[in-house]
Scaffold this motif. Structure first.
Motif, short mmCIF file in Angstrom:
data_model
loop_
_atom_site.label_atom_id
_atom_site.label_comp_id
_atom_site.label_asym_id
_atom_site.label_seq_id
_atom_site.Cartn_x
_atom_site.Cartn_y
_atom_site.Cartn_z
N GLY A 194 -5.97 -18.44 17.50
CA GLY A 194 -4.77 -17.69 17.15
C GLY A 194 -4.88 -16.57 16.59
N VAL A 195 -3.76 -15.87 15.71
CA VAL A 195 -3.89 -14.68 14.97
C VAL A 195 -3.53 -14.97 13.49
CG1 VAL A 195 -2.76 -12.34 14.62
CG2 VAL A 195 -2.91 -13.54 17.06
N TYR A 196 -4.50 -14.39 12.66
CA TYR A 196 -4.32 -14.73 11.25
C TYR A 196 -4.32 -13.34 10.38
CZ TYR A 196 -5.89 -19.39 12.53
OH TYR A 196 -5.80 -20.62 12.95
N SER A 197 -3.54 -13.48 9.41
CA SER A 197 -3.32 -12.17 8.57
C SER A 197 -3.38 -12.52 7.09
CB SER A 197 -1.99 -11.55 8.90
OG SER A 197 -1.99 -11.11 10.41
N SER A 198 -3.74 -11.46 6.39
CA SER A 198 -3.52 -11.79 4.80
C SER A 198 -3.33 -10.30 4.20
CB SER A 198 -4.75 -12.33 4.27
OG SER A 198 -5.89 -11.46 4.09
N GLY A 199 -2.97 -10.13 3.05
CA GLY A 199 -2.72 -8.94 2.34
C GLY A 199 -1.19 -8.52 2.90
N THR A 200 -0.95 -7.33 2.20
CA THR A 200 0.36 -6.80 2.43
C THR A 200 0.27 -5.37 2.99
OG1 THR A 200 0.57 -5.98 0.18
CG2 THR A 200 1.33 -8.20 0.47
N GLY A 201 1.38 -5.07 3.70
CA GLY A 201 1.49 -3.85 4.22
C GLY A 201 1.73 -2.71 3.33
N ALA A 202 1.58 -1.55 3.53
CA ALA A 202 2.03 -0.43 2.72
C ALA A 202 3.60 -0.34 2.23
CB ALA A 202 1.34 0.90 3.15
N MET A 203 3.71 0.19 1.22
CA MET A 203 5.31 0.27 0.87
C MET A 203 5.32 1.59 -0.11
SD MET A 203 5.94 -3.19 -1.55
CE MET A 203 5.10 -4.20 -0.35
N ALA A 204 6.62 1.74 -0.37
CA ALA A 204 6.72 3.27 -1.41
C ALA A 204 5.95 2.44 -2.63
CB ALA A 204 8.19 3.39 -1.54
N ASN A 205 5.78 3.27 -3.44
CA ASN A 205 4.82 3.03 -4.74
C ASN A 205 5.83 2.32 -5.82
OD1 ASN A 205 3.74 4.09 -7.81
ND2 ASN A 205 2.39 3.19 -6.68
N HIS A 206 7.03 2.76 -5.80
CA HIS A 206 7.88 2.24 -6.98
C HIS A 206 8.23 0.70 -6.38
CE1 HIS A 206 10.98 3.36 -3.76
NE2 HIS A 206 11.57 2.49 -4.33
N TRP A 237 5.94 -1.24 -4.51
CA TRP A 237 4.81 -2.10 -4.92
C TRP A 237 4.62 -2.39 -6.19
CZ3 TRP A 237 1.37 -4.95 -3.37
CH2 TRP A 237 0.12 -5.22 -4.30
N ARG A 238 4.83 -1.51 -7.37
CA ARG A 238 5.09 -1.85 -8.65
C ARG A 238 5.77 -2.96 -9.08
NH1 ARG A 238 2.73 2.31 -11.83
NH2 ARG A 238 3.94 1.97 -13.49
N LYS A 239 7.06 -3.09 -8.54
CA LYS A 239 8.06 -4.06 -8.94
C LYS A 239 7.25 -5.61 -8.19
CE LYS A 239 12.29 -1.48 -8.70
NZ LYS A 239 13.75 -1.25 -8.20
N SER A 240 6.80 -5.01 -6.91
CA SER A 240 6.42 -6.67 -6.42
C SER A 240 4.99 -7.12 -7.20
CB SER A 240 5.67 -6.17 -4.98
OG SER A 240 7.13 -5.90 -4.28
N ALA A 241 4.12 -6.19 -7.46
CA ALA A 241 2.95 -6.44 -8.56
C ALA A 241 3.34 -7.09 -9.57
CB ALA A 241 2.23 -5.21 -8.99
#
Length: 343
Positions: A304-316, A318-322
């Motif tokens: 099957g298909v496997y993934s990890s990590g997150t796609g790029a997003m606006a820096n602000h 990403w900082r909230k998500s972090a």
């Protein structure tokens, strides 16, 4: 854009591709180009619907395409159910590289007396063939390339410029090794005594199956004890690192910057996207696809298909998500307490 030093008729090409020709079979073409750039003496192809917009205005002498798009073609056409495969086969007809090969040993090459060279071998300037090496028929060793002692290269294998094949490496037939790749360098093996490192001699080799291609500046390390093994028809992109004792099954493909740690086994018909990392001593079963930039730390036993990590997003964002990532453990504990209290 590519050009051939000779011409082929559309009838010649149709026979080679087993395509249905609609148009004048005696039309001569001398090269291959895109729909936008092709001229009357070139053949273009349509393998992606995104370029359908360029079909009506093409000046190509003929177009290779799927029968569904035939009626929209203003030129002669070659119809195939798989036009991208047809393009791949057609590109080989106009490839100028094999035509430049001339059998023989350049005066500036160094070939050991005990090396054995098959019929039609081409060894370019500054190449080195070490003692005991065996080169099959029509092997091409490009400028500055090295074939190590007791290594074997199968018939019709090609080493581009500055390729290094270490000692005791076995390379199959019709293998292509692009410039700068290293096959059979030492694996990363060291033991620590509490103060410093002691090298572990890498006593195994590397075995490449038939029809393998390895991209430029990629490394396949020799085994620590047994061999590192790459199966038949495996395609490896540029800047890929394959560590000692890795095994990769037939027909798998690895995109650029993949890294595979030692003793991991990858099954047949697997696809690893760009930048994928596999930890050591894992097993991936047949038919696994891992999307780009994913990190695999556990074995995968189901295709099957496997993934990890997150796609790029606006820096602000990403900082909230972090910040949220750091709060996940505490949030999980609070949720658990709330659920217990509700029960």
């Amino acid at each position: 854009m590519t050009h051939a030093s000779h011409f082929l008729t559309l009838a010649d090409i149709a026979r080679h591709l087993d395509a249905t020709l609609v148009g004048n079979g005696q039309t001569a073409v001398r090269g291959l180009a895109t729909l936008k750039d092709a001229g009357p003496d070139q053949i273009a192809f349509l393998a992606n619907r995104a370029y359908l917009k360029d079909l009506a205005a093409t000046r190509a002498g003929a177009v290779l395409l799927h029968p569904d798009h035939g009626e929209s073609c203003p030129a002669a056409r070659l119809e195939l159910d798989n036009p991208y495969l047809g393009y791949a086969l057609l590109s080989q007809l106009f490839d100028p590289v094999p035509a430049r090969d001339r059998p023989g040993i350049h005066p500036a090459a160094t070939v050991a007396d005990s090396a054995r060279l098959g019929e039609g071998v081409c060894v370019a300037a500054n190449a080195v063939i070490e003692p005991g090496a065996v080169l099959g028929k029509r092997v091409v060793v490009g400028p500055g390339s090295v074939v190590g002692a007791d290594s074997e290269l199968g018939d019709d294998t090609r080493l581009h410029a500055n390729v290094t094949v270490g000692h005791g490496v076995v390379v199959g037939k019709r293998v292509i090794l692009q410039s700068g790749c290293v096959i059979g360098g030492d694996g990363f093996g060291f033991a620590h005594d509490g103060a410093g490192w002691h090298k572990i001699a890498q006593l195994g080799g590397v075995v490449l199956g038939d029809d393998v291609e390895v991209g430029s500046c990629s490394s396949i390390d020799r085994g620590a004890l047994g061999d590192t093994r790459i199966g038949r028809d495996v395609k490896i992109d540029s800047q890929v690192q394959i560590a000692h004792n890795v095994q990769i099954g037939d027909h798998s493909a690895l995109a650029g910057c993949v890294g595979i740690a030692g003793s991991t086994r990858v099954g047949k018909h697997c696809m690893l996207g760009g930048g994928v990392g596999l930890s050591g001593h894992l097993t991936l079963c047949d038919g696994v696809q891992v999307t780009g930039m994913s990190l695999v730390t556990n074995s995968i036993h189901e295709p099957g298909v496997y993934s990890s990590g997150t796609g790029a997003m606006a820096n602000h964002q990403w900082r909230k998500s972090a910040v949220r990532f750091k709060q996940l453990d505490d949030m999980a504990k609070r949720l658990s307490r709330l659920e217990k209290h509700r029960d």
